[in-house]
Design a protein around this motif. Structure first.
Motif, short mmCIF file in Angstrom:
data_model
loop_
_atom_site.label_atom_id
_atom_site.label_comp_id
_atom_site.label_asym_id
_atom_site.label_seq_id
_atom_site.Cartn_x
_atom_site.Cartn_y
_atom_site.Cartn_z
N PHE A 1 -3.64 53.45 59.14
CA PHE A 1 -3.18 52.06 59.19
C PHE A 1 -4.33 51.07 59.26
CE2 PHE A 1 0.35 54.66 60.52
CZ PHE A 1 1.40 54.10 59.82
N ARG A 2 -5.56 51.56 59.14
CA ARG A 2 -6.70 50.65 59.00
C ARG A 2 -6.87 50.19 57.56
NH1 ARG A 2 -10.59 50.40 62.81
NH2 ARG A 2 -12.27 50.41 61.28
N ASP A 3 -6.11 50.79 56.65
CA ASP A 3 -6.15 50.44 55.23
C ASP A 3 -5.13 49.33 54.97
OD1 ASP A 3 -6.01 50.22 52.50
OD2 ASP A 3 -5.61 52.34 52.12
N PRO A 4 -5.58 48.10 54.67
CA PRO A 4 -4.62 47.01 54.46
C PRO A 4 -3.59 47.29 53.37
CG PRO A 4 -6.86 46.17 54.62
CD PRO A 4 -6.96 47.67 54.53
N GLU A 5 -3.98 48.00 52.32
CA GLU A 5 -3.03 48.30 51.26
C GLU A 5 -1.95 49.25 51.74
OE1 GLU A 5 -4.96 49.68 47.75
OE2 GLU A 5 -6.12 47.82 47.46
N ALA A 6 -2.34 50.24 52.57
CA ALA A 6 -1.36 51.17 53.11
C ALA A 6 -0.38 50.44 54.03
CB ALA A 6 -2.06 52.30 53.87
N VAL A 7 -0.90 49.51 54.83
CA VAL A 7 -0.04 48.76 55.74
C VAL A 7 0.92 47.89 54.97
CG1 VAL A 7 -0.04 46.93 57.49
CG2 VAL A 7 -1.68 48.80 57.65
N ALA A 8 0.43 47.24 53.91
CA ALA A 8 1.28 46.35 53.12
C ALA A 8 2.39 47.11 52.42
CB ALA A 8 0.43 45.60 52.09
N ALA A 9 2.13 48.38 52.09
CA ALA A 9 3.10 49.13 51.29
C ALA A 9 4.13 49.88 52.13
CB ALA A 9 2.36 50.13 50.40
N ILE A 10 3.85 50.12 53.40
CA ILE A 10 4.72 50.98 54.19
C ILE A 10 6.04 50.28 54.52
CG2 ILE A 10 3.89 50.29 56.49
CD1 ILE A 10 4.00 53.33 57.19
N THR A 11 7.12 51.04 54.48
CA THR A 11 8.44 50.51 54.84
C THR A 11 8.73 50.85 56.30
OG1 THR A 11 9.61 52.54 54.23
CG2 THR A 11 9.21 50.91 52.47
N ALA A 12 9.75 50.20 56.83
CA ALA A 12 10.16 50.48 58.21
C ALA A 12 10.53 51.95 58.37
CB ALA A 12 11.33 49.58 58.59
N GLU A 13 11.23 52.48 57.39
CA GLU A 13 11.65 53.87 57.47
C GLU A 13 10.46 54.81 57.44
OE1 GLU A 13 12.88 51.60 55.40
OE2 GLU A 13 14.84 51.31 56.38
N GLU A 14 9.45 54.49 56.64
CA GLU A 14 8.26 55.35 56.57
C GLU A 14 7.47 55.30 57.88
OE1 GLU A 14 7.28 55.15 51.76
OE2 GLU A 14 6.58 53.55 53.11
N LEU A 15 7.37 54.12 58.47
CA LEU A 15 6.66 54.02 59.74
C LEU A 15 7.39 54.78 60.84
CD1 LEU A 15 4.39 52.98 61.52
CD2 LEU A 15 5.70 50.87 61.85
N LEU A 16 8.71 54.64 60.89
CA LEU A 16 9.48 55.37 61.90
C LEU A 16 9.33 56.87 61.71
CD1 LEU A 16 12.72 53.21 62.16
CD2 LEU A 16 11.15 53.75 64.03
N ALA A 17 9.32 57.31 60.46
CA ALA A 17 9.14 58.74 60.19
C ALA A 17 7.76 59.21 60.65
CB ALA A 17 9.34 59.03 58.70
N ALA A 18 6.74 58.39 60.40
CA ALA A 18 5.38 58.75 60.82
C ALA A 18 5.28 58.80 62.34
CB ALA A 18 4.38 57.74 60.26
N ARG A 19 5.91 57.82 63.02
CA ARG A 19 5.87 57.82 64.48
C ARG A 19 6.68 58.98 65.05
NH1 ARG A 19 1.93 57.08 66.04
NH2 ARG A 19 2.63 56.69 68.17
#
Length: 279
Positions: A146-164
């Motif tokens: 998540f230090r990559d601005p492009e990765a942060v801009a592209a991630i969806t709520a569902e993807e972040l919840l899955a990662a967490r």
């Protein structure tokens, strides 16, 4: 309101910078133990609050701004370790915590705790680190992404919840039952918490612990490391190095425990913390 070791644990709040800072505590007086979380939230400390209270201590487990139940929202500037340490000092002031204080930090909360000690923002009488970041042990890959601005801009709520969910499940190790995983994930269902967490991850930088080393090597403040030996995020080898190099440091190893040993061995962790802070 929750029960922990037959002690009533309260969730309450105090105003800091015009926002509500939420924290878990017990309704009793005693020496304050300030408990700091990192990439999770105050829930990590809940299993040991009762044990600390029974030892005559007053635990205070705060949610950092924009995380857990606290108001506000972090950005890349306010999510750095020095900025969060300054915020914790203002939180302590809002609670009228003065004089010597005991501090324990988990994960990135351990970096904040080390900063509070070294920069003298609070009079830290004793410091405990529980599976904390140290040296150049962080950010781990699941956070560094998540230090990559492009990765942060592209991630969806569902993807972040899955990662967490994946990270929480790994961190809980043998305690990773579905109801507990759900409890840990609940705050991230809020968009503001997700944004704050991504900024916390984006601001993660090991220079904030490495730059403290010269002062830590001269520090005589009593220090305790409590480490889940099976942690795949913060390896026990870092704890062994810290205990060997930093003066007045003891290490308590927790077998068969992961990144959040408070969940795997709550009584053992609570006892180690209580013995240390009441020594």
């Amino acid at each position: 309101m929750n029960k922990s070791n037959a002690t009533t644990v309260l969730r309450t709040a105090v105003d800091v910078d015009g926002r509500q800072a939420s924290y878990l505590t017990v309704d009793q007086d005693g020496p304050v133990v300030l408990l700091l979380h990192g990439t999770y939230w105050s829930r990590v400390w809940q299993p040991v609050l009762g044990g600390l209270a029974e030892a005559g201590l007053r635990p205070v487990a705060v949610d950092l701004p924009g995380l857990g139940r606290s108001g506000g929202e972090l950005d890349l500037a306010t999510a750095t370790v020095p900025a969060l340490a300054e915020w914790v000092a203002r939180f302590a002031s809002a609670l009228r915590i003065s004089g010597p204080v005991f501090v324990a930090g988990h994960d990135i909360g351990g970096a904040i705790a080390q900063h509070l000690l070294v920069r003298d923002r609070l009079h830290v009488a004793r410091l405990a680190l529980v599976n904390s970041v140290t040296y150049d042990s962080w950010p781990v890959s699941s956070v560094a992404h998540f230090r990559d601005p492009e990765a942060v801009a592209a991630i969806t709520a569902e993807e972040l919840l899955a990662a967490r969910r994946k990270a929480v499940t790994t961190a809980l190790a043998g305690a990773a039952a579905e109801p507990l995983i759900g409890e840990y994930l609940e705050p991230w269902r809020e968009a503001g918490v997700r944004r704050s967490w991504m900024h916390l991850a984006g601001a993660a930088d090991y220079r904030y612990t490495m730059e403290l080393l010269p002062a830590l090597l001269q520090s005589t403040t009593p220090k305790l490391l409590i480490w889940g030996e099976d942690d795949v995020f913060q390896k026990v080898a870092y704890a062994e190095r810290f205990a060997a190099e930093i003066p007045n440091t003891a290490l308590v190893r927790i077998p068969d425990a992961g990144h959040i040993p408070m969940e795997n061995a709550p009584d053992q962790v609570a006892r180690a913390l209580a013995d240390f802070f009441t020594a």
